[in-house]
Design an enzyme around this catalytic site. Structure first.
Site, PDB file in Angstrom:
ATOM      1  N   CYS A  85       0.842  -1.205   0.000  1.00  0.00           N
ATOM      2  CA  CYS A  85       0.000   0.000   0.000  1.00  0.00           C
ATOM      3  C   CYS A  85       0.880   1.260   0.000  1.00  0.00           C
ATOM      4  O   CYS A  85       1.516   1.557  -1.003  1.00  0.00           O
ATOM      5  CB  CYS A  85      -0.982  -0.041   1.173  1.00  0.00           C
ATOM      6  SG  CYS A  85      -2.292   1.205   1.058  1.00  0.00           S
ATOM      7  N   HIS A 172      -3.701  -5.165   0.208  1.00  0.00           N
ATOM      8  CA  HIS A 172      -3.255  -5.639   1.521  1.00  0.00           C
ATOM      9  C   HIS A 172      -3.301  -7.166   1.574  1.00  0.00           C
ATOM     10  O   HIS A 172      -4.354  -7.754   1.821  1.00  0.00           O
ATOM     11  CB  HIS A 172      -4.135  -5.059   2.633  1.00  0.00           C
ATOM     12  CG  HIS A 172      -3.908  -3.606   2.871  1.00  0.00           C
ATOM     13  ND1 HIS A 172      -2.914  -3.132   3.698  1.00  0.00           N
ATOM     14  CD2 HIS A 172      -4.534  -2.513   2.372  1.00  0.00           C
ATOM     15  CE1 HIS A 172      -2.936  -1.812   3.701  1.00  0.00           C
ATOM     16  NE2 HIS A 172      -3.910  -1.409   2.912  1.00  0.00           N
ATOM     17  N   GLU A 174      -2.071  -9.003   3.857  1.00  0.00           N
ATOM     18  CA  GLU A 174      -2.054  -9.465   5.244  1.00  0.00           C
ATOM     19  C   GLU A 174      -3.435  -9.618   5.870  1.00  0.00           C
ATOM     20  O   GLU A 174      -3.569 -10.217   6.936  1.00  0.00           O
ATOM     21  CB  GLU A 174      -1.198  -8.516   6.105  1.00  0.00           C
ATOM     22  CG  GLU A 174      -1.818  -7.166   6.407  1.00  0.00           C
ATOM     23  CD  GLU A 174      -1.629  -6.109   5.330  1.00  0.00           C
ATOM     24  OE1 GLU A 174      -1.815  -4.915   5.632  1.00  0.00           O
ATOM     25  OE2 GLU A 174      -1.299  -6.466   4.174  1.00  0.00           O
TER      26      GLU A 174
END
Length: 196
Positions: A85, A172, A174
């Protein structure tokens, strides 16, 4: 070879609410990780002997005065780096690419179109769901980078320069809202960093 306490993957906190989550995901891949401050000089990061470095996300715009920055020397350490990001945008800007407010803000579940699997996206289908949270976008990658995916709104959703072990994603990986995100993280850790 797994990274033990002597060979951490360092997560540089660039103001992200997800820095802790990134570090936890790395640990879930059986790799040791530590969160570090963004103002550490490249020499201090190198002294920790990292197996890899992850640049977190963050709410700022990279082109604004006072935005979180990084010692540019970090990109010359020869250590594999993954930008996520804001980290993706910071990598692009620092290395000579361009970042701009495109007016195409993406927030939430987004369709990712994989145009070239490269290293990071090897395990993904041609179209995947990912989680986005950004208002700016990379509009031109730095020299030497290949664009590996796009969305309906932005042309550069991920890019990589495997010769220099530099990788970056706008989404993202994660978070749970990116169902195949852990596969992306593993490709960075296992293939990009050479960890097993």
């Amino acid at each position: 070879m797994a990274a033990g306490p002597g060979r951490p993957v360092l997560v540089v906190d660039l103001g992200a609410q997800y820095a802790q989550l990134i570090a936890r995901r790395i640990r879930e891949c059986h790799v040791y990780s530590e969160i570090v401050a963004r103002d550490l000089p490249a020499s201090e990061l190198a002294a920790r002997g990292p197996a890899g470095i992850v640049l977190s996300g963050g709410p700022a715009s990279v082109y604004e005065a006072g935005a979180p920055a990084l010692d540019p020397g970090v990109f010359e350490l020869g250590v594999p780096i993954l930008g996520i990001c804001y980290g993706h945008q910071l990598m692009a800007q620092t290395l000579g690419g361009e970042v701009a407010a495109t007016g195409q803000r993406e927030y939430g579940r987004t369709r990712l179109h994989v145009t070239e699997p490269g290293v990071l996206l090897e395990d993904l289908a041609a179209v995947e769901q990912v989680w986005m949270s950004h208002g700016d976008a990379v509009t031109r990658p730095p020299d030497g980078f290949r664009v590996t995916s796009r969305t309906d709104a932005i042309p550069i959703a991920s890019m990589e320069d495997p010769e220099r072990s530099l990788y970056a994603v706008q989404f993202h990986p994660e978070v749970a809202h990116t169902p195949r995100g852990v596969a992306v993280m593993k490709r960075f850790l296992y293939d990009g960093c050479g960890l097993l």
